[in-house]
Design a protein around this motif. Structure first.
Motif, PDB file in Angstrom:
ATOM      1  N   SER A  59      68.467 -48.609  14.353  1.00  0.00           N
ATOM      2  CA  SER A  59      66.869 -49.548  14.453  1.00  0.00           C
ATOM      3  C   SER A  59      65.547 -47.405  14.940  1.00  0.00           C
ATOM      4  CB  SER A  59      65.896 -49.886  15.566  1.00  0.00           C
ATOM      5  OG  SER A  59      66.449 -50.357  17.005  1.00  0.00           O
ATOM      6  N   ASN A  61      62.636 -45.865  14.366  1.00  0.00           N
ATOM      7  CA  ASN A  61      61.355 -45.418  13.724  1.00  0.00           C
ATOM      8  C   ASN A  61      60.574 -43.585  14.073  1.00  0.00           C
ATOM      9  OD1 ASN A  61      61.128 -44.899  16.268  1.00  0.00           O
ATOM     10  ND2 ASN A  61      59.088 -46.229  16.914  1.00  0.00           N
ATOM     11  N   LYS A  64      61.427 -40.294  20.046  1.00  0.00           N
ATOM     12  CA  LYS A  64      62.176 -39.684  21.166  1.00  0.00           C
ATOM     13  C   LYS A  64      63.451 -39.920  21.283  1.00  0.00           C
ATOM     14  CE  LYS A  64      59.610 -39.678  25.011  1.00  0.00           C
ATOM     15  NZ  LYS A  64      59.024 -41.034  25.409  1.00  0.00           N
ATOM     16  N   ASP A  65      63.278 -41.251  21.360  1.00  0.00           N
ATOM     17  CA  ASP A  65      64.347 -42.094  22.094  1.00  0.00           C
ATOM     18  C   ASP A  65      64.568 -42.327  20.801  1.00  0.00           C
ATOM     19  OD1 ASP A  65      62.248 -41.823  24.857  1.00  0.00           O
ATOM     20  OD2 ASP A  65      61.981 -43.786  23.849  1.00  0.00           O
ATOM     21  N   CYS A  66      64.533 -43.036  20.390  1.00  0.00           N
ATOM     22  CA  CYS A  66      65.702 -42.820  18.773  1.00  0.00           C
ATOM     23  C   CYS A  66      66.339 -42.325  18.334  1.00  0.00           C
ATOM     24  CB  CYS A  66      65.353 -44.320  18.419  1.00  0.00           C
ATOM     25  SG  CYS A  66      63.250 -43.817  17.186  1.00  0.00           S
ATOM     26  N   ILE A 107      60.830 -50.881  11.169  1.00  0.00           N
ATOM     27  CA  ILE A 107      59.532 -51.953  10.553  1.00  0.00           C
ATOM     28  C   ILE A 107      58.627 -50.705  10.706  1.00  0.00           C
ATOM     29  CG2 ILE A 107      58.796 -53.478  12.028  1.00  0.00           C
ATOM     30  CD1 ILE A 107      61.926 -54.076  11.461  1.00  0.00           C
ATOM     31  N   GLY A 164      66.926 -47.974  21.071  1.00  0.00           N
ATOM     32  CA  GLY A 164      67.137 -46.815  21.709  1.00  0.00           C
ATOM     33  C   GLY A 164      66.010 -47.332  22.523  1.00  0.00           C
ATOM     34  N   ASP A 169      61.583 -48.687  29.734  1.00  0.00           N
ATOM     35  CA  ASP A 169      60.464 -49.218  28.656  1.00  0.00           C
ATOM     36  C   ASP A 169      59.939 -50.665  28.950  1.00  0.00           C
ATOM     37  OD1 ASP A 169      60.458 -46.701  27.190  1.00  0.00           O
ATOM     38  OD2 ASP A 169      62.162 -48.089  25.844  1.00  0.00           O
ATOM     39  N   TYR A 217      54.148 -34.990  19.365  1.00  0.00           N
ATOM     40  CA  TYR A 217      54.743 -34.451  21.125  1.00  0.00           C
ATOM     41  C   TYR A 217      54.159 -33.238  21.158  1.00  0.00           C
ATOM     42  CZ  TYR A 217      57.306 -39.113  20.515  1.00  0.00           C
ATOM     43  OH  TYR A 217      58.104 -39.841  20.363  1.00  0.00           O
ATOM     44  N   SER A 223      54.134 -40.915  23.518  1.00  0.00           N
ATOM     45  CA  SER A 223      54.650 -42.230  22.927  1.00  0.00           C
ATOM     46  C   SER A 223      53.882 -42.363  21.738  1.00  0.00           C
ATOM     47  CB  SER A 223      54.854 -43.891  24.375  1.00  0.00           C
ATOM     48  OG  SER A 223      55.680 -44.484  23.584  1.00  0.00           O
ATOM     49  N   VAL A 224      54.652 -43.229  20.909  1.00  0.00           N
ATOM     50  CA  VAL A 224      53.895 -43.116  19.915  1.00  0.00           C
ATOM     51  C   VAL A 224      53.844 -44.266  19.004  1.00  0.00           C
ATOM     52  CG1 VAL A 224      53.410 -41.897  17.667  1.00  0.00           C
ATOM     53  CG2 VAL A 224      54.518 -40.322  19.360  1.00  0.00           C
ATOM     54  N   ARG A 300      53.241 -44.494  28.719  1.00  0.00           N
ATOM     55  CA  ARG A 300      52.741 -44.623  27.792  1.00  0.00           C
ATOM     56  C   ARG A 300      50.990 -44.927  28.851  1.00  0.00           C
ATOM     57  NH1 ARG A 300      55.954 -48.780  24.576  1.00  0.00           N
ATOM     58  NH2 ARG A 300      58.144 -47.734  24.823  1.00  0.00           N
TER      59      ARG A 300
END
Ligand code: ATP
Length: 306
Positions: A59, A61, A64-66, A107, A164, A169, A217, A223-224, A300
């Motif tokens: 998954s 998007n 940065k984390d994924c 998504i 991610g 979170d 970033y 956080s987007v 966030r």
């Protein structure tokens, strides 16, 4: 780039990071974090679900984390293939990588920044993702469970999805690296091997990787989400105080070299789209880049609650 090449590059980046000998608490804790993620992937996940036959989807998007997890996932994918090929009766040079693209789900929840959308498309090519993009609903916010239900209908071979998410979170605190979805969700295993990472780990590895990162970033986002609920992080406003950069070494010694054979000290951010440039025109340059923020509890703070 072919998937095998992308995976090999990620393997080299990860290996290079693991070999850094630097008196840095952030780097050593990130090396530990990488080792644990690799252990989850290679010793606990890939032994239950093959990463080479479509059972596992990713998954993604563009966040940065994924992206960090994608680099590590591809690195382990390369290692998994390499070890299998070495153990085969045939010579390594006669073995071909059995997968062309990595099944991936995005998504498209709400009106997305064009800069992020472009980044998702560009990195889908860079990392050879086979990107399933959910249909955006114009009025109402899309229900994530329904979106994944649609995805599973189209890719019924999916048994597990890599996510991610981190413990810091929202709703991440009590999650496990491998767990089944809740009862009101479509049934699949959630693979969450990044839970133990903190913000310093994320930025240290991502900035060192020298891979392109989403340009938002660079504009103070940490956080987007969607256009209507994301702003630069207020704690990064330049007139508040001087914020030190903790990742100077990673940026100066980032993986790979420029054409002149020198280390390139510039962070590799993706271009800001024309529409977003216009959108940010009032406050552009007022914020430190996102990687100046290292406190997970305010990551966030730029997200507006609807
Ligand atoms: P950032 O927090 O900087 O936006 P991120 O998007 O990677 O980075 P989260 O927003 O915390 O991190 O989301 C956690 C994970 O959930 C992502 O890494 C990704 O795997 C998954 N995820 C979140 N939103 C989506 C989405 N719209 N489509 C697909 N996967 C998603």
């Amino acid at each position: 780039m072919q998937l095998s090449k992308a995976a090999e590059l990620c393997y080299e980046i990860t290996n290079s990071y693991l070999q850094i000998h630097q008196e840095s608490q952030i780097i050593s804790s990130t090396q530990e974090a990488i080792r644990l993620t690799r252990k989850y992937l290679l010793s606990e996940i890939f032994v239950r679900w093959s990463p080479l036959n479509g059972e596992i989807s990713f998954s993604y998007n563009g966040g940065k984390d994924c992206q960090v997890l994608l680099l590590l996932y591809l690195s382990c994918l390369w290692e998994y293939f390499f070890i299998k090929a070495q153990n085969s009766q045939f010579d390594f040079e006669f073995q071909s990588f059995p997968m062309q693209r990595l099944p991936t789900v995005f998504i498209d929840q709400e009106e997305t920044f064009p800069t992020l959308e472009n980044f998702v498309l560009e990195t889908s090519e860079r990392y050879c993702l086979s990107l399933y993009e959910s249909q955006r609903q114009s009025e109402t916010a899309i229900n994530m469970a329904d979106a994944f239900r649609e995805f599973i209908k189209i890719y019924p071979e999916t048994a597990a999805i890599v996510i991610g998410i981190r413990h810091t979170d929202p709703y991440g605190e009590t999650l496990q690296p491998i767990q089944r979805t809740d009862s009101n969700w479509p049934d699949f295993m959630r693979l969450q091997p990044l839970l133990h990472w903190d913000l310093t780990n994320i930025w240290s590895f991502l900035l060192y990787s020298n891979e392109p990162i989403c340009g938002l970033y660079g504009e103070g986002f940490t956080s987007v989400g969607g256009v209507n609920n994301s702003l630069p992080n207020p704690y990064l406003k330049k007139d508040l105080s001087d914020i030190p950069l903790l990742f100077e070494w990673e940026i100066a010694h980032a993986f790979g070299k420029n054409a002149a054979g020198e280390h390139d000290p510039i962070v590799n951010t993706s271009p800001i789209s024309v529409v977003d440039k216009e959108r940010f025109s009032e406050y552009q340059d007022d914020y430190y880049p996102g990687w100046y923020l290292i406190d997970d509890t305010i990551e966030r703070a730029g997200r507006i609650k609807n």
